[in-house]
Design a protein around this motif. Structure first.
Motif, PDB file in Angstrom:
ATOM      1  N   GLY A 134       9.471  -2.960  10.071  1.00  0.00           N
ATOM      2  CA  GLY A 134       8.075  -2.781   9.655  1.00  0.00           C
ATOM      3  C   GLY A 134       7.838  -2.840   8.161  1.00  0.00           C
ATOM      4  N   THR A 135       8.910  -2.860   7.364  1.00  0.00           N
ATOM      5  CA  THR A 135       8.708  -2.749   5.915  1.00  0.00           C
ATOM      6  C   THR A 135       8.018  -3.974   5.325  1.00  0.00           C
TER       7      THR A 135
ATOM      8  N   GLN B 175       0.188 -13.211  -1.772  1.00  0.00           N
ATOM      9  CA  GLN B 175      -0.149 -11.838  -1.385  1.00  0.00           C
ATOM     10  C   GLN B 175      -1.611 -11.476  -1.682  1.00  0.00           C
TER      11      GLN B 175
ATOM     12  N   MET C  59      -6.563  -2.587   7.388  1.00  0.00           N
ATOM     13  CA  MET C  59      -5.726  -3.178   8.446  1.00  0.00           C
ATOM     14  C   MET C  59      -6.588  -3.445   9.672  1.00  0.00           C
TER      15      MET C  59
ATOM     16  N   LYS D 154      -1.468  -4.372   5.545  1.00  0.00           N
ATOM     17  CA  LYS D 154      -2.285  -3.483   4.704  1.00  0.00           C
ATOM     18  C   LYS D 154      -3.043  -4.249   3.624  1.00  0.00           C
ATOM     19  N   ILE D 155      -2.432  -5.333   3.114  1.00  0.00           N
ATOM     20  CA  ILE D 155      -3.109  -6.076   2.045  1.00  0.00           C
ATOM     21  C   ILE D 155      -3.916  -7.254   2.597  1.00  0.00           C
TER      22      ILE D 155
ATOM     23  N   ALA E  71      15.657  -4.114  -2.690  1.00  0.00           N
ATOM     24  CA  ALA E  71      14.714  -3.049  -2.327  1.00  0.00           C
ATOM     25  C   ALA E  71      15.222  -1.680  -2.762  1.00  0.00           C
TER      26      ALA E  71
ATOM     27  N   LEU F   4       4.113  -4.520   7.939  1.00  0.00           N
ATOM     28  CA  LEU F   4       3.082  -3.494   7.744  1.00  0.00           C
ATOM     29  C   LEU F   4       2.453  -3.623   6.357  1.00  0.00           C
ATOM     30  N   ASP F   5       3.285  -3.934   5.386  1.00  0.00           N
ATOM     31  CA  ASP F   5       2.796  -4.137   4.025  1.00  0.00           C
ATOM     32  C   ASP F   5       1.811  -5.307   3.990  1.00  0.00           C
TER      33      ASP F   5
ATOM     34  N   PHE G 165      15.348  -1.867  -7.794  1.00  0.00           N
ATOM     35  CA  PHE G 165      14.119  -1.960  -7.007  1.00  0.00           C
ATOM     36  C   PHE G 165      13.150  -2.996  -7.579  1.00  0.00           C
TER      37      PHE G 165
END
Lengths: 352, 164
Positions: free
Chosen positions: A30-31, A123, A1, A38-39, A99, A34-35, A239
């Motif tokens: 943030g779900t 992604q 990050m 991170k990637i 989710a 933030l993901d 999920f």
């Protein structure tokens, strides 16, 4: 990050001023953001935390019967709100099919609507993607395309929109309330997600500093409460994102369909509606024949964007299933257990 | 620039200064406060190993920036037992064989505590499985986990009646 500056403005005007700066991103639950950070797909220079802005966490019934939901209402809180779930059961059902419980406890209304496609090539920072990098091309084409679009796609982008929530919302003519440096404006959710054209990938276009403050459902939305369902087919029971989903809502008077709303998820870069399909249902007696006619109209013009032609037949069948379940009536217990296509068409399991 | 936050974790106040804005709640719990019961699995919100309660709600600690939960009341797996007396959900996981290797277990138990508090599932195993789907168990102890949640719910209802 990457390193970033963090600020938590106290008021909406302060947030807009901060969000308008180059490289700024809004953060609520943030779900999603933030993901992506991170990637390595999102790398904001400044994160503007709007999660504590006052006044954006309310669910209101307006004088004209419209429902207004604040941008920061958490997905789980909206689905569990008894008044909302009773008025818009298919929306509650769609929310609960998305989710996990942990994510729904954190994720907000606005964050759900702003989420990016889950296309694996989007992604993966090492793949070419027009959405991430304008003009780069699209590595999804000719790649693994099982989950990709069969409606409204172009050679610029074949991604699908991932939200379950947005599917019944588009069917119900929801309106997005937006605030920004040039003041507030409204936009129909149906227009919020631009489809790709020959050269550009589409997606959400908000001006720098603009953010969603609320979503409004018109008074007619609650008129479908008695016959409303959301059906989702995915690679596992829970999920997972939809391969294909459908929201179906009917207003039935004297055993005939007086009004109908249908939208498909997982098939295009936005929830997919067909005015022809809805018109075909009006005046008809609910039943398999008319539902199959409507389902055919829903996928009119569909074409495989790769190895995903099966999704066209699937979309037809999920539409028929959702209409059949809606005609059978909204389950007594709300929020319902999200309907699984592996459950019987009617009966206790899908109405639990 | 140093950034400061205050967290109340399992009833204890912790003032933590951060070198930059990047640490998640999970990082701060494990690396700064020293509570390593909360596990880092996927670090992307997909496995549930990092589940904690923030102001009583179960969330993925890996998807919360520590700065965004400044001032919050956090409950982790270390905060459940009272001395040597296990929390009813912990006892139920032991009694029902709700784990094998144990790595996902703190997250499973915190998620189960959250699920029971939400009160949506009742005694329907299908609803419990749905409500626990944010927690992956690679040993596939799912039958034991579902049984443990049902058992814990019954124990908690019993103790409420007794104390009630």
């Amino acid at each position: 990050m990457n390193l970033f500056d963090y600020i938590r403005p106290a008021t909406l005007p302060e947030a807009i001023a901060a969000g308008a700066r180059p490289g700024a991103s809004y953060l609520a639950g943030g779900t999603a953001l933030l993901d992506l950070m991170k990637i390595g797909v999102a790398h904001p220079g400044q994160v503007v935390d709007i999660s504590r802005l006052p006044g954006l966490d309310r669910i209101e019934r307006l004088d004209d019967g419209a429902i207004r939901i604040g941008a920061l209402v958490r997905n789980a809180d909206l689905a569990r709100d008894p008044g909302f779930a009773a008025a818009c059961p298919a929306v509650a059902e769609a929310l609960l099919s998305g989710a996990s419980a942990q994510v729904r406890n954190a994720a907000t209304l606005a964050g759900n609507l702003m989420q990016h496609t889950r296309c694996a090539y989007f992604q993966d920072p090492h793949s070419a993607c027009n959405r991430r990098n304008a003009g780069a091309g699209c590595d999804a084409i000719g790649g693994e395309t099982r989950g990709h679009a069969v409606l409204g796609w172009s050679d610029a982008c074949i991604a699908t929109h991932p939200s379950d929530f947005a599917v019944p919302l588009v069917a119900l003519d929801a309106v997005v309330e937006i605030a920004g440096p040039d003041g507030p404006r409204d936009m129909p959710l149906a227009d919020f997600y631009a489809l790709p054209d020959a050269t550009t990938p589409g997606g959400v276009t908000l001006a720098p500093g603009e953010l969603i403050t609320a979503l409004r459902l018109p008074p007619e939305a609650a008129g479908f409460a008695a016959n409303a369902r959301y059906v989702k087919l995915r690679e596992r029971t829970s999920f997972a994102f939809a391969l294909v989903s459908a929201a179906a809502m009917l207003r039935i008077e004297d055993d005939r369909i007086a009004a109908a709303r249908v939208a498909l998820g997982g098939v295009a870069a936005r929830p997919w509606r067909s005015s022809a399909a809805e018109a075909a249902l009006i005046g008809a007696t609910p039943g398999t024949d008319i539902f199959e006619t409507a389902a055919d109209l829903m996928v009119k013009g569909a074409a495989a964007s790769g190895d995903n032609g099966f999704k066209i037949a699937l979309a037809r069948r999920i539409t028929t299933r959702a209409l059949t379940l809606a005609a059978a009536g909204t389950p007594a217990r709300m929020p319902a257990l999200p309907a699984s296509v592996f459950a019987p068409v009617t009966g206790t399991a899908s109405h639990a | 620039m140093t950034l400061s936050i205050t967290l109340v974790v399992n009833g204890d106040r912790h003032d933590v200064s951060l070198q930059d804005a990047r640490p998640t709640l999970l990082d701060v719990l494990r690396d700064r406060i020293g509570l390593t019961g909360t596990k880092k699995g996927c670090d992307r919100g997909q496995c549930g190993a990092c589940t904690v309660l923030v102001d009583g709600r179960r969330v993925n600690a890996c998807l919360s920036l520590a700065l965004t939960v400044d001032g919050a009341d956090i409950t982790t797996i270390e905060g459940l037992a009272t001395g040597d007396d296990l929390h009813p959900v912990q006892s139920a996981f032991v009694a029902c064989d709700g784990f094998q290797c144990g790595y996902c277990t703190p997250g499973q138990i915190m998620s189960a505590v959250g699920l029971i508090a939400e009160g949506d599932a009742g005694t329907d195993p299908e609803r419990i499985r749905e409500g626990m789907s944010g927690n992956i168990c690679r040993c596939a102890a799912y039958p034991g986990i579902t049984a443990a949640v049902l058992d814990a719910q019954a124990r908690l209802a019993d103790s409420e009646r007794t104390n009630g």
